[in-house]
Design a protein around this motif. Structure first.
Motif, short mmCIF file in Angstrom:
data_model
loop_
_atom_site.label_atom_id
_atom_site.label_comp_id
_atom_site.label_asym_id
_atom_site.label_seq_id
_atom_site.Cartn_x
_atom_site.Cartn_y
_atom_site.Cartn_z
N LEU A 20 0.90 -1.16 0.00
CA LEU A 20 0.00 0.00 0.00
C LEU A 20 0.93 1.21 0.00
CD1 LEU A 20 -2.83 1.22 0.29
CD2 LEU A 20 -2.62 0.96 2.76
N TRP A 50 1.79 2.88 10.49
CA TRP A 50 0.33 2.71 10.65
C TRP A 50 -0.02 2.47 12.11
CZ3 TRP A 50 -2.72 4.31 6.86
CH2 TRP A 50 -2.28 4.24 5.53
N GLY A 111 -4.13 -7.31 14.39
CA GLY A 111 -5.52 -6.89 14.59
C GLY A 111 -6.46 -7.77 13.81
N SER A 112 -6.00 -8.21 12.63
CA SER A 112 -6.84 -9.07 11.78
C SER A 112 -7.17 -10.39 12.44
CB SER A 112 -6.12 -9.34 10.44
OG SER A 112 -5.86 -8.16 9.74
N ASN A 115 -9.61 -9.85 15.46
CA ASN A 115 -11.01 -9.66 15.08
C ASN A 115 -11.60 -10.91 14.45
OD1 ASN A 115 -11.79 -6.94 15.88
ND2 ASN A 115 -10.27 -6.23 14.42
N HIS A 139 -11.52 -3.87 9.88
CA HIS A 139 -11.20 -4.69 11.06
C HIS A 139 -10.13 -5.73 10.74
CE1 HIS A 139 -14.28 -2.77 13.41
NE2 HIS A 139 -15.21 -3.04 12.51
N GLY A 140 -9.63 -5.72 9.51
CA GLY A 140 -8.55 -6.63 9.21
C GLY A 140 -8.46 -7.04 7.76
N GLU A 207 -15.31 0.72 15.86
CA GLU A 207 -14.06 1.47 16.10
C GLU A 207 -14.44 2.74 16.87
OE1 GLU A 207 -13.05 1.02 11.60
OE2 GLU A 207 -11.26 1.85 12.55
N SER A 211 -10.68 4.86 11.77
CA SER A 211 -9.44 5.41 11.20
C SER A 211 -9.35 5.20 9.69
CB SER A 211 -8.22 4.82 11.90
OG SER A 211 -8.27 3.42 11.86
N ASP A 212 -9.22 3.95 9.22
CA ASP A 212 -9.04 3.76 7.78
C ASP A 212 -10.23 4.24 6.97
OD1 ASP A 212 -7.27 0.72 8.45
OD2 ASP A 212 -6.49 2.69 7.97
N ASP A 240 -12.96 -2.09 18.75
CA ASP A 240 -11.70 -2.32 18.04
C ASP A 240 -10.75 -1.15 18.31
OD1 ASP A 240 -10.86 -3.28 14.60
OD2 ASP A 240 -9.62 -2.57 16.28
N VAL A 242 -7.51 -1.35 18.03
CA VAL A 242 -6.23 -1.74 17.42
C VAL A 242 -5.39 -0.53 17.04
CG1 VAL A 242 -5.23 -2.83 15.35
CG2 VAL A 242 -7.03 -4.00 16.65
N LYS A 269 -1.52 -3.67 16.76
CA LYS A 269 -0.58 -2.59 16.39
C LYS A 269 0.33 -2.17 17.55
CE LYS A 269 -3.38 -0.70 12.62
NZ LYS A 269 -2.51 -0.42 11.47
N TRP A 438 -4.65 3.79 -2.06
CA TRP A 438 -5.85 2.95 -1.97
C TRP A 438 -7.09 3.82 -2.09
CZ3 TRP A 438 -6.97 0.67 3.56
CH2 TRP A 438 -6.77 1.65 4.55
#
Ligand SMILES: Cc1ncc(COP(=O)(O)O)c(/C=N/[C@@H]2CCCCNC2=O)c1O
Length: 438
Positions: A20, A50, A111-112, A115, A139-140, A207, A211-212, A240, A242, A269, A438
């Motif tokens: 990414l 990240w 985190g993936s 979750n 979430h992952g 969350e 964030s993302d 979450d 993370v 993280k 992305w």
């Protein structure tokens, strides 16, 4: 990039599945809040990989604790033996994480997988097949965590058949024009009384700051009221944390801003300080619902668990949550001061050391090309920052929790210069085009 540059070598051998990229960043070492390229140039890292390097890079006390764990390596797995650091970490997480009685801790690598472990256990433990999540949620990147996510980058992923995603509360782009979140809560309640019967929903993945999905901060009281609605239907809340947890917002847990205690809390993280480590803290009824149902060989390994213990100790000892609050406030005010009056800057928001700069065109239209140019220019000027958001137009800042006030000021100055250069068209698109972002 020369033919045998690190970046050229990376392009020749490393899989694009896990890339990414926003600019041709090369890293050969890190120290404090900086990473260094092969030529020895230092970059102020306002992403902390990240959010993973909560203590920054090569923190001396962190290094010492991990080195000590390596010297006496207590196995490499908690699957078939009790491992002291894994048990000690679980005890510490239970101590610092608010929640109900009779809880357990699941330890993972990311985190993936954390979750995913929750998502896998939920139907077994509750007998309910539906799951709620928010649009834009990440979430992952594993099959099971993607199944409960709803981020646009994962639109091709197989979703959990029982997943329903609802809009995330965003005061900058409010649902039905209501920045308080009340209209959205009413929408969720109507859903639970209608198309998505509440008594069929096992959990709501949340969350505390999305964030993302675009660095979205819910309005005051929203999560508390959402928690009350979930409790009425026996829906478990999965918080979450993370990316935004463990001191990053200025409190130890992001949910503590909400006067709300989730049923299940997910960490990742920053917990590992840059080493692979995640954790789920939740009811024994969930985390003991089956044997050998969510395991990987090196789960609970003593090196990662020792790293986690060191991170938690250092955050507490050095008051890093408080530092995140003060340095974050400086970064936020410096950005707002330096970017004031720029029409392309739609919103600057944040809590502690998790911040977002949303870049827009006419009528708040997302400005992805401008954002791509701005982060590329910031890298050229010596700052590492990436963008997020459904519209790829929010520069996300999640620096190490050790960031100083002076570094916050310096980082804000460089970001402001980069955004100004991008707005003035001084960033060559030929440079940014190869980076899909992305
Ligand atoms: C709230 C939240 N929950 C879980 C995850 C997944 O963590 P992992 O990437 O460690 O498996 C993440 C990961 N977020 C992505 C990781 C991929 C690159 C894009 N930026 C992130 O921070 C997350 O933000």
């Amino acid at each position: 990039m020369s033919g045998n540059s690190l970046y050229a070598r990376d392009s020749a051998v490393n899989s694009g599945l896990q890339k990414l990229r926003f600019f041709p960043q090369e890293v050969v070492r890190g120290q404090g809040c900086r990473v260094y390229d092969p030529e020895g140039r230092g970059y102020l890292d306002l992403s902390a990989s990240w959010g993973a390097t909560s203590l920054g890079y090569a923190h001396p006390d962190f290094v010492a604790r991990v080195h000590e764990a390596l010297l006496g390596q207590a196995g490499a797995s908690m699957l078939s033996s009790a491992v002291l650091p894994a048990t000690a970490l679980a005890e510490k997480l239970l101590e610092i994480t608010p929640g109900g009685e009779d809880r357990r801790v699941w330890l993972g690598h990311s985190g993936s997988d954390a979750n995913e472990a929750v998502a896998r256990a939920l139907p077994v433990a509750t007998g309910r097949h539906r799951v709620l999540s928010f649009a834009g949620a990440y979430h992952g990147g594993t099959q099971g965590s993607m199944a409960v996510s709803a981020h646009p980058v994962q639109s091709h992923a197989a979703r959990d058949c029982g997943l329903v995603a609802v809009p995330y509360p965003d005061p900058y782009r409010p649902f039905e024009g209501d920045p308080t979140g009340a209209a959205l809560l009413a929408h969720i309640e109507a859903l639970l009384e209608g198309d998505c019967p509440g008594d069929e929903v096992s959990a709501f993945f949340i969350e505390p700051i999305q964030s993302d999905g675009g660095l979205l901060i819910p309005p005051p009281g929203f999560l508390k009221r959402l928690g009350e609605i979930c409790a009425r239907y026996g829906i478990l809340t999965v918080c979450d944390e993370v990316k935004v947890g463990l001191g990053r917002t200025g409190k130890l847990h992001a949910f503590q801003f909400e006067d709300w205690t989730p049923d299940i809390t997910v960490f990742g993280k920053g917990l590992g300080g840059g080493l692979p480590l995640s954790a789920v803290v939740g009811p024994s009824a969930l985390l003991d619902c089956a044997t050998a149902f969510a395991m990987q060989t090196t789960h609970g390994n003593p090196i990662s668990a020792s790293a986690g213990l060191a991170v938690l100790d250092i955050i507490e000892r050095d008051g890093l949550a408080e530092n995140a609050a003060t340095s974050g406030a400086k970064l936020l005010s410096a950005l707002r001061e330096k970017l004031a009056g720029n029409p392309a800057v739609g919103d600057i928001r944040g809590r502690g050391l998790v911040l977002g700069i949303e870049l827009v065109g006419e009528d708040k239209a997302p400005a992805p090309a401008l954002t791509r140019a701005a982060v590329y220019r910031a890298w050229e000027l010596g700052v590492v920052a990436y963008y997020v958001g459904a519209g790829s137009n929010v520069i996300e800042l999640t620096p190490p929790l050790i960031l100083t006030g002076a570094q916050a000021e310096a980082g804000a100055a460089i970001l402001a210069e980069a955004i100004a250069d991008a707005c003035a068209g001084r960033v060559d698109e030929a440079l940014t085009a190869p980076f899909a972002g992305w």
